[in-house]
Design a protein around this motif. Structure first.
Motif, PDB file in Angstrom:
ATOM      1  N   GLN A 139      65.864  62.329  48.001  1.00  0.00           N
ATOM      2  CA  GLN A 139      66.706  62.254  46.496  1.00  0.00           C
ATOM      3  C   GLN A 139      66.643  63.689  45.853  1.00  0.00           C
ATOM      4  O   GLN A 139      65.726  64.521  46.362  1.00  0.00           O
ATOM      5  CB  GLN A 139      66.407  61.209  45.792  1.00  0.00           C
ATOM      6  CG  GLN A 139      66.333  59.839  46.390  1.00  0.00           C
ATOM      7  CD  GLN A 139      67.844  59.667  46.967  1.00  0.00           C
ATOM      8  OE1 GLN A 139      68.769  59.830  46.457  1.00  0.00           O
ATOM      9  NE2 GLN A 139      67.885  59.044  48.244  1.00  0.00           N
ATOM     10  N   THR A 140      67.147  63.927  44.766  1.00  0.00           N
ATOM     11  CA  THR A 140      67.211  65.175  44.126  1.00  0.00           C
ATOM     12  C   THR A 140      65.824  65.830  43.822  1.00  0.00           C
ATOM     13  O   THR A 140      64.852  64.986  43.119  1.00  0.00           O
ATOM     14  CB  THR A 140      68.109  65.139  42.962  1.00  0.00           C
ATOM     15  OG1 THR A 140      69.439  64.750  43.151  1.00  0.00           O
ATOM     16  CG2 THR A 140      68.275  66.626  42.203  1.00  0.00           C
ATOM     17  N   CYS A 144      61.744  68.316  51.585  1.00  0.00           N
ATOM     18  CA  CYS A 144      62.727  68.028  52.608  1.00  0.00           C
ATOM     19  C   CYS A 144      62.277  68.693  53.950  1.00  0.00           C
ATOM     20  O   CYS A 144      61.627  69.810  53.739  1.00  0.00           O
ATOM     21  CB  CYS A 144      64.038  67.936  52.267  1.00  0.00           C
ATOM     22  SG  CYS A 144      64.700  69.510  51.646  1.00  0.00           S
ATOM     23  N   CYS A 157      67.349  65.014  53.949  1.00  0.00           N
ATOM     24  CA  CYS A 157      68.090  64.614  52.434  1.00  0.00           C
ATOM     25  C   CYS A 157      69.003  63.429  52.512  1.00  0.00           C
ATOM     26  O   CYS A 157      69.686  63.150  53.601  1.00  0.00           O
ATOM     27  CB  CYS A 157      68.571  65.703  51.957  1.00  0.00           C
ATOM     28  SG  CYS A 157      67.296  67.059  51.287  1.00  0.00           S
ATOM     29  N   HIS A 161      73.520  65.319  49.376  1.00  0.00           N
ATOM     30  CA  HIS A 161      72.475  66.202  49.038  1.00  0.00           C
ATOM     31  C   HIS A 161      72.215  67.134  50.185  1.00  0.00           C
ATOM     32  O   HIS A 161      72.735  66.848  51.415  1.00  0.00           O
ATOM     33  CB  HIS A 161      70.996  65.567  48.914  1.00  0.00           C
ATOM     34  CG  HIS A 161      70.892  64.572  47.773  1.00  0.00           C
ATOM     35  ND1 HIS A 161      71.715  63.561  47.432  1.00  0.00           N
ATOM     36  CD2 HIS A 161      70.263  64.968  46.520  1.00  0.00           C
ATOM     37  CE1 HIS A 161      71.327  62.738  46.518  1.00  0.00           C
ATOM     38  NE2 HIS A 161      70.256  63.696  45.917  1.00  0.00           N
ATOM     39  N   CYS A 163      69.069  70.128  52.129  1.00  0.00           N
ATOM     40  CA  CYS A 163      67.765  70.796  51.819  1.00  0.00           C
ATOM     41  C   CYS A 163      68.078  72.180  51.496  1.00  0.00           C
ATOM     42  O   CYS A 163      68.445  72.957  52.590  1.00  0.00           O
ATOM     43  CB  CYS A 163      66.935  70.633  53.319  1.00  0.00           C
ATOM     44  SG  CYS A 163      65.232  70.589  53.093  1.00  0.00           S
ATOM     45  N   CYS A 175      65.542  68.964  48.261  1.00  0.00           N
ATOM     46  CA  CYS A 175      66.720  68.346  48.332  1.00  0.00           C
ATOM     47  C   CYS A 175      67.455  68.676  47.036  1.00  0.00           C
ATOM     48  O   CYS A 175      66.924  68.694  45.991  1.00  0.00           O
ATOM     49  CB  CYS A 175      66.928  66.811  48.358  1.00  0.00           C
ATOM     50  SG  CYS A 175      65.952  66.054  49.864  1.00  0.00           S
ATOM     51  N   ILE A 176      68.676  69.223  47.180  1.00  0.00           N
ATOM     52  CA  ILE A 176      69.750  69.694  46.084  1.00  0.00           C
ATOM     53  C   ILE A 176      70.730  68.684  46.201  1.00  0.00           C
ATOM     54  O   ILE A 176      71.499  68.301  47.118  1.00  0.00           O
ATOM     55  CB  ILE A 176      69.816  71.286  46.133  1.00  0.00           C
ATOM     56  CG1 ILE A 176      70.436  71.628  44.640  1.00  0.00           C
ATOM     57  CG2 ILE A 176      70.762  71.634  47.299  1.00  0.00           C
ATOM     58  CD1 ILE A 176      70.778  73.033  44.836  1.00  0.00           C
ATOM     59  N   ARG A 177      71.422  68.523  44.944  1.00  0.00           N
ATOM     60  CA  ARG A 177      72.631  67.713  44.788  1.00  0.00           C
ATOM     61  C   ARG A 177      73.909  68.329  45.135  1.00  0.00           C
ATOM     62  O   ARG A 177      73.989  69.474  44.370  1.00  0.00           O
ATOM     63  CB  ARG A 177      72.490  66.909  43.485  1.00  0.00           C
ATOM     64  CG  ARG A 177      73.595  65.892  43.299  1.00  0.00           C
ATOM     65  CD  ARG A 177      73.013  64.515  43.718  1.00  0.00           C
ATOM     66  NE  ARG A 177      73.699  63.363  43.342  1.00  0.00           N
ATOM     67  CZ  ARG A 177      74.847  62.935  44.029  1.00  0.00           C
ATOM     68  NH1 ARG A 177      75.522  63.595  45.153  1.00  0.00           N
ATOM     69  NH2 ARG A 177      75.344  61.942  43.759  1.00  0.00           N
TER      70      ARG A 177
END
Length: 319
Positions: A139-140, A144, A157, A161, A163, A175-177
């Motif tokens: 998750q955020t 990852c 991710c 999301h 990586c 992980c980025i949203r």
């Protein structure tokens, strides 16, 4: 997406994943073109943008975070290329990739997610495809890993999301949203982040907000402007280059505190280069610009700067 009015008009922005001397993705070289063209009249022209994860920027343009640089006139008028609202990044060849799915609606089959990737062998994101969602996905903010390299589109991710800022040696990142909402009304559910849409809508990322005058991003990331005029943290793809007056083609191809502007803003820049790394400066401080005849030029038209960015300028020769 609402456009912003800069004294230097943003023509296009693109992000790339760094490419090392051995041709493998890494933080040792820039692969994303983007440059900033500043328009003293405050007029904006629109232009295509595209490209991806390791922040890539194309040729010289106005402040932004992911562009392929079009040819620009020192007055700020674009001489080549169209620009499109909401488009932050453009690939070096100006072309578009294959888009098999929609990252906003995540319309892939169950067990898969819509992901940006490089389909043409370079290190920028220009395409979209459905890839498997791994078991116990991140998750955020979770650590990852990527499969292959940072632009493969396959990572650990969860849906929505990707990586980001992956290490070229270990393939590890965080992980980025993705942005929520729609291209016309994007939002970010993550505090202190701004939705950044680049590479012809392939990248829709909630990136951390920052201050370009103090470069307060974590992990050596760059603080550069996005398509709305806000500043965000992106990957530094400058490698051994990216010093003041170095040629550049992408928004994230200069060292921290610098940005890829049009070459005519400094006599020290090569006239044959589409863009040139020039520093941000503080309009409220004494002029500390190094270039011959350079002054601290306001980045935004008077009264149009986002809150907190009223004193942001860049060093260049007034046009």
């Amino acid at each position: 997406m609402k456009k912003f009015s800069l004294v230097s008009s943003l023509l296009c922005t693109a992000l790339v994943f760094g490419c090392g001397d051995d041709g493998k993705p890494g933080a040792t070289g820039a692969t994303n073109p983007t440059t900033m063209d500043t328009n003293q009249t405050g007029d904006e022209t629109e232009g295509d943008t595209s490209s991806g994860n390791a922040t890539e920027s194309p040729t010289s343009t106005s402040p932004g975070t992911n562009p392929t640089m079009p040819s620009t006139d020192p007055t700020g008028d674009a001489t080549t290329g169209d620009t499109t609202e909401g488009s932050f990044i453009t690939p070096p060849d100006g072309g578009g990739g294959t888009k098999e799915c929609d990252p906003w609606t995540q319309d892939c089959p169950a067990g898969e997610k819509c992901m940006p990737y490089s389909g043409d062998g370079d290190f920028s994101w220009e395409s979209l495809k459905c890839t498997p969602v791994m078991e116990n996905p991140g998750q955020t903010g979770d650590p990852c890993t990527v499969e292959g390299n940072g632009v493969s589109g396959i990572d650990s991710c969860d849906v929505g999301h990707m990586c980001w800022n992956t290490d070229p040696e270990t393939g590890e990142g965080s992980c980025i949203r993705f942005c929520s909402g729609s291209p016309d009304a994007p939002t970010c559910d993550v505090p202190n982040t701004t939705c950044t849409i680049v590479n012809e809508g392939v990248l829709i990322l909630c990136l951390p907000s920052c201050d370009p005058l103090i470069q307060n991003c974590e992990g050596g990331d760059l603080c550069i402007p996005n398509d709305t005029g806000d500043f965000i943290c992106v990957l530094d793809a400058s490698g051994e280059e990216g010093q003041e007056f170095d040629p550049c083609e992408y928004a994230n191809a200069c060292d921290p505190g610098l940005y890829c502007f049009n070459s005519p803003y400094a006599v020290e820049c090569s006239p044959d280069s589409a863009g040139c790394c020039l520093p941000f400066c503080d309009l409220s401080a004494a002029n500390t610009c190094n270039g011959a005849n350079a002054e601290c030029i306001a980045l935004y038209e008077e009264g149009t700067a986002p809150p907190g960015y009223e004193n942001v300028g860049f060093c260049g020769i007034p046009q």
